[in-house]
Design a protein around this motif. Structure first.
Motif, PDB file in Angstrom:
ATOM      1  N   SER A  68     -10.554   5.590  -7.138  1.00 56.15           N
ATOM      2  CA  SER A  68     -10.679   6.273  -8.174  1.00 56.15           C
ATOM      3  C   SER A  68     -11.108   5.861  -9.491  1.00 56.15           C
ATOM      4  N   ALA A  69     -10.776   4.509  -9.773  1.00 57.17           N
ATOM      5  CA  ALA A  69     -11.311   3.776 -10.889  1.00 57.17           C
ATOM      6  C   ALA A  69     -12.868   3.669 -10.984  1.00 57.17           C
ATOM      7  N   ALA A  70     -13.955   3.762  -9.790  1.00 56.07           N
ATOM      8  CA  ALA A  70     -14.846   3.628  -9.515  1.00 56.07           C
ATOM      9  C   ALA A  70     -15.169   4.968 -10.059  1.00 56.07           C
ATOM     10  N   SER A  71     -14.855   6.341  -9.466  1.00 53.35           N
ATOM     11  CA  SER A  71     -15.117   7.766  -9.924  1.00 53.35           C
ATOM     12  C   SER A  71     -14.824   7.802 -11.006  1.00 53.35           C
ATOM     13  N   VAL A  72     -14.060   7.608 -12.284  1.00 47.28           N
ATOM     14  CA  VAL A  72     -14.011   8.215 -13.713  1.00 47.28           C
ATOM     15  C   VAL A  72     -14.750   7.198 -13.983  1.00 47.28           C
ATOM     16  N   ALA A  73     -14.963   5.720 -14.278  1.00 50.54           N
ATOM     17  CA  ALA A  73     -16.213   5.015 -15.499  1.00 50.54           C
ATOM     18  C   ALA A  73     -17.444   5.397 -14.487  1.00 50.54           C
ATOM     19  N   ILE A 119      -6.328  10.303  -9.876  1.00 48.19           N
ATOM     20  CA  ILE A 119      -4.799   9.663  -9.461  1.00 48.19           C
ATOM     21  C   ILE A 119      -4.968   8.635  -8.430  1.00 48.19           C
ATOM     22  N   GLY A 120      -3.735   7.706  -8.631  1.00 45.53           N
ATOM     23  CA  GLY A 120      -3.986   6.230  -7.603  1.00 45.53           C
ATOM     24  C   GLY A 120      -2.391   6.109  -7.657  1.00 45.53           C
ATOM     25  N   THR A 121      -2.393   5.515  -6.719  1.00 44.97           N
ATOM     26  CA  THR A 121      -0.905   4.907  -6.779  1.00 44.97           C
ATOM     27  C   THR A 121      -0.842   3.242  -6.511  1.00 44.97           C
ATOM     28  N   ASP A 122       0.258   3.246  -7.229  1.00 45.99           N
ATOM     29  CA  ASP A 122       0.272   1.901  -7.914  1.00 45.99           C
ATOM     30  C   ASP A 122       1.806   1.258  -6.984  1.00 45.99           C
ATOM     31  N   THR A 123       1.270   0.026  -5.854  1.00 47.37           N
ATOM     32  CA  THR A 123       2.752  -0.745  -5.959  1.00 47.37           C
ATOM     33  C   THR A 123       2.979  -2.491  -6.025  1.00 47.37           C
ATOM     34  N   SER A 127       8.331   1.745  -0.218  1.00 46.30           N
ATOM     35  CA  SER A 127       8.878   2.705  -0.944  1.00 46.30           C
ATOM     36  C   SER A 127       9.732   2.362  -2.012  1.00 46.30           C
ATOM     37  N   SER A 128      10.083   0.865  -2.137  1.00 40.50           N
ATOM     38  CA  SER A 128      10.965   0.624  -3.632  1.00 40.50           C
ATOM     39  C   SER A 128       9.950   0.557  -4.810  1.00 40.50           C
ATOM     40  N   LEU A 129       8.610   0.345  -4.396  1.00 39.05           N
ATOM     41  CA  LEU A 129       7.354   0.033  -5.252  1.00 39.05           C
ATOM     42  C   LEU A 129       7.084   1.061  -5.796  1.00 39.05           C
ATOM     43  N   ASP A 130       5.711   2.510  -4.613  1.00 38.72           N
ATOM     44  CA  ASP A 130       5.289   3.036  -4.966  1.00 38.72           C
ATOM     45  C   ASP A 130       5.023   4.105  -6.127  1.00 38.72           C
ATOM     46  N   GLN A 131       4.604   4.606  -6.737  1.00 38.70           N
ATOM     47  CA  GLN A 131       4.149   5.281  -8.150  1.00 38.70           C
ATOM     48  C   GLN A 131       2.916   5.632  -7.497  1.00 38.70           C
ATOM     49  N   ALA A 132       2.793   7.315  -8.634  1.00 33.39           N
ATOM     50  CA  ALA A 132       1.302   7.884  -8.290  1.00 33.39           C
ATOM     51  C   ALA A 132       1.449   7.881 -10.021  1.00 33.39           C
ATOM     52  N   GLY A 133       0.328   7.931 -10.336  1.00 35.06           N
ATOM     53  CA  GLY A 133      -0.043   8.235 -11.926  1.00 35.06           C
ATOM     54  C   GLY A 133      -1.370   8.518 -11.710  1.00 35.06           C
ATOM     55  N   PRO A 134      -2.668   8.682 -13.370  1.00 37.16           N
ATOM     56  CA  PRO A 134      -3.147   8.886 -13.076  1.00 37.16           C
ATOM     57  C   PRO A 134      -4.143   7.883 -13.731  1.00 37.16           C
TER      58      PRO A 134
END
Lengths: 486, 95
Positions: free
Chosen positions: A158-163, A171-175, A208-215
């Motif tokens: 995701s990051a490389a596709s934007v850069a 969008i990605g997810t961050d645990t 599940s108690s850490l996962d969160q999606a974001g841009p």
């Protein structure tokens, strides 16, 4: 300036004025993907036909002037962890090499409803376990700033596709840092919202108690636009927060007078790259000049965060990944003696080494005799870490730190020792354990021209102050205008 | 609490992973390293806090018990490695 270099808000202006159609824009991005994807490898699946269809729909909406949002007609990419109806969703794992979800993740539905065009599914570390995309079962994504280096992870594709301008945003997810660390490595903006701010429905679960999606975006304003479309309560996710969603673009005023910035001494430690330290300290000065004040704060349990994380996250993963058993979907081994044998062989062949290691570790720490000493102890320390932030936020509005102790590392540099790889998440993990929001944005470059990320952490549900601070800093600097030359 | 090869073999059974001898050996070594790293948690006094799995809310969420359409059976079965008569099919369980 090419079309694919532009931000969402710049593209929206042109689309709205009909200087440009979504179809032309989508075509420009597909051509760009064609030109650079061989070098970057950011996508597992490119959904050209669907993208063209969505672009035509968006053009109809714009022509009719109906339901036009800032994302209508804008081409984006999504991490291959989000279920997409009718489109292969692998989570970069062999065990899901044939999985076609019968439904869309809540976030995907929201982005589609807003009129976004989805170009494809991004590479990542298998099941989001990793910091480099080297754990993908398919291939490693390259950093657009230096093709010999990793893009970070797990949302590295995701990051490389934007850069690399292979999409307008992603969008990605961050645990444990999986949006912010790759954003930092690739010189873009990445936001992990408050736990519960964005629905996890249809997002393949790791912890599940850490996962969160974001841009992941090219600038802070785009980040606010994406969050506007993604955030909100969802009855399909029991941990989703039922709180009103403000218009996050409204707070982007550049005014930080009176803002109190906390600097935690525990984040400026031995092992911190000197270029990174210098860039972050300069960033603090920039904000001071704009009228913010600086206070020293302490997060005394920082040193325990990685230990807590690798017990809590692996325990949750061992439970979440029990569903991959070759029965209902995904890979199944061809030959087996009986049902149990089928489970065991399917899982051994379907999962990669890092995923198996984490399932093993999590199963061990939850097993009889070890639960108290490991999982339960880690859950207690997690509360101490959360309390550190509660105390610190009594003295300040946001906390500023480096996103990562070093810039992007070389491909293969950390693969032999899992613990060394885990330590690259040292500054991002506490934020997930505490459930608070955090952003990474570019704040300079090393001597070798590698991007450096500045992390801004905020109070629960206070994405507004995080974005406002990030925007004030960004607009006072030029870093976000630099693009990788691919 | 040093982890042994026997422990790892037992955990592999619990985790339903048919690990190879090589994997058992590698994971014994790597898990021992990671577990010795997390030992640092033991030194902390945590008596003042209670355990909680979630950081933002510890409340159980309730909803109304209403009938709602679910995904169609066809969609649910569309990814099954093997299916028969509208069911998932698995290898024989009773010999």
């Amino acid at each position: 300036m090419e079309l694919y270099n532009l931000t969402i808000h710049e593209l929206h202006e042109r689309l709205k004025k009909k200087e440009l159609s979504s179809l032309e824009l989508t075509d420009a991005f597909l051509k760009r993907i064609n030109a650079v994807e061989g070098k970057i490898k950011a996508y597992i699946t490119i959904t050209k036909e669907d993208a063209v269809k969505q672009a035509k729909e968006a053009d109809k909406r714009i022509a009719a002037g109906m339901d036009v949002t800032p994302l209508t007609g804008v081409p984006i990419s999504v991490k291959d962890i989000f279920c997409t109806k009718g489109i292969l969703t692998t989570c970069a794992s062999k065990i899901l090499n044939n999985f076609i979800p019968p439904y869309d993740a809540a976030v995907i539905k929201k982005l589609k409803d807003a009129g976004a065009v989805i170009l494809g599914k991004n590479n990542m570390d298998e099941f989001a376990m990793g910091s480099s995309t080297e754990n993908s079962a398919y291939f490693t994504t390259k950093n657009p700033w230096d093709l010999e280096r990793v893009p970070g992870g797990s949302s590295g594709g995701s990051a490389a596709s934007v850069a690399a301008d292979e999409c307008a945003a992603s969008i990605g997810t961050d645990t444990g840092g999986s949006i912010r660390q790759p954003a930092s490595c690739c010189g873009i903006v990445g936001l992990k919202p408050t736990y519960g701010r964005v629905s996890r429905y249809g997002m393949i679960a790791f912890a599940s108690s850490l996962d969160q999606a974001g841009p992941l975006t090219k600038d802070v304003k785009d980040c606010a636009i994406m969050l506007n479309a993604m955030a909100g309560y969802d009855s399909q996710d029991s941990t989703s927060i039922d709180a009103p969603v403000p218009d996050y673009t409204k707070v982007l005023t550049k005014d930080v007078k009176g803002l109190k910035i906390g600097i935690p001494k525990e984040y400026f430690i031995k092992g911190l790259d000197s270029d990174v330290e210098k860039a972050v300290k300069q960033a603090i000065e920039v904000l001071k000049k704009q009228g913010a004040s600086v206070v020293d704060v302490s997060l005394p349990h920082t040193d325990y965060a990685i230990a807590v994380y690798y017990l809590v996250a692996t325990a949750e993963a061992s439970s979440n990944l029990a569903r991959y058993d070759g029965v209902k979907f995904g890979y199944r081994v061809k030959e087996s003696k009986n049902l149990i044998d089928m489970y065991c062989k399917t899982r051994d062949e379907g999962f990669g080494p890092e995923v198996k290691r984490r399932i093993m570790l999590g199963t061990y720490s939850l097993s009889a005799g070890y639960y108290e000493a490991y999982y339960k102890k880690a859950s207690y320390v997690r509360i101490l870490i959360k309390r550190d932030f509660e105390e610190a936020f009594k003295k300040c509005d946001v906390i500023l730190t480096p996103t990562s102790p070093t810039p992007a590392f070389k491909i293969g540099e950390k693969t032999s020792d899992p613990l060394t790889m885990y330590l690259s998440d040292i500054f991002t993990i506490s934020c997930n354990l505490a459930g608070i929001p955090g952003i990474s944005l570019p704040c300079g470059f090393t001597k070798n021209n590698l991007p450096i990320g500045l992390q801004i952490l905020g109070k629960p549900l206070d994405e507004e102050t995080v974005l406002k601070t990030a925007y004030a800093y960004e607009q006072a600097t030029e870093w976000h205008k630099k693009r990788a030359v691919v | 609490m040093a982890i042994t090869k026997k422990d790892v073999e037992h955990v592999a059974v619990l985790a339903r992973l048919a690990l190879s001898e090589q994997e058992i050996k590698l994971y014994t070594e790597q898990m021992a390293n990671i577990l010795s790293y997390v030992e640092k948690l033991r030194a902390l006094d945590t008596r003042v806090v209670e355990s909680t799995a979630y950081t933002t809310s510890t409340n159980t969420v309730f909803r109304k018990d209403e009938m709602k359409p679910s995904l169609p059976q066809e969609g649910i079965l569309s990814n099954a490695p093997e299916k028969a008569k509208g069911c998932f099919k698995v290898p024989r369980i009773i010999e």
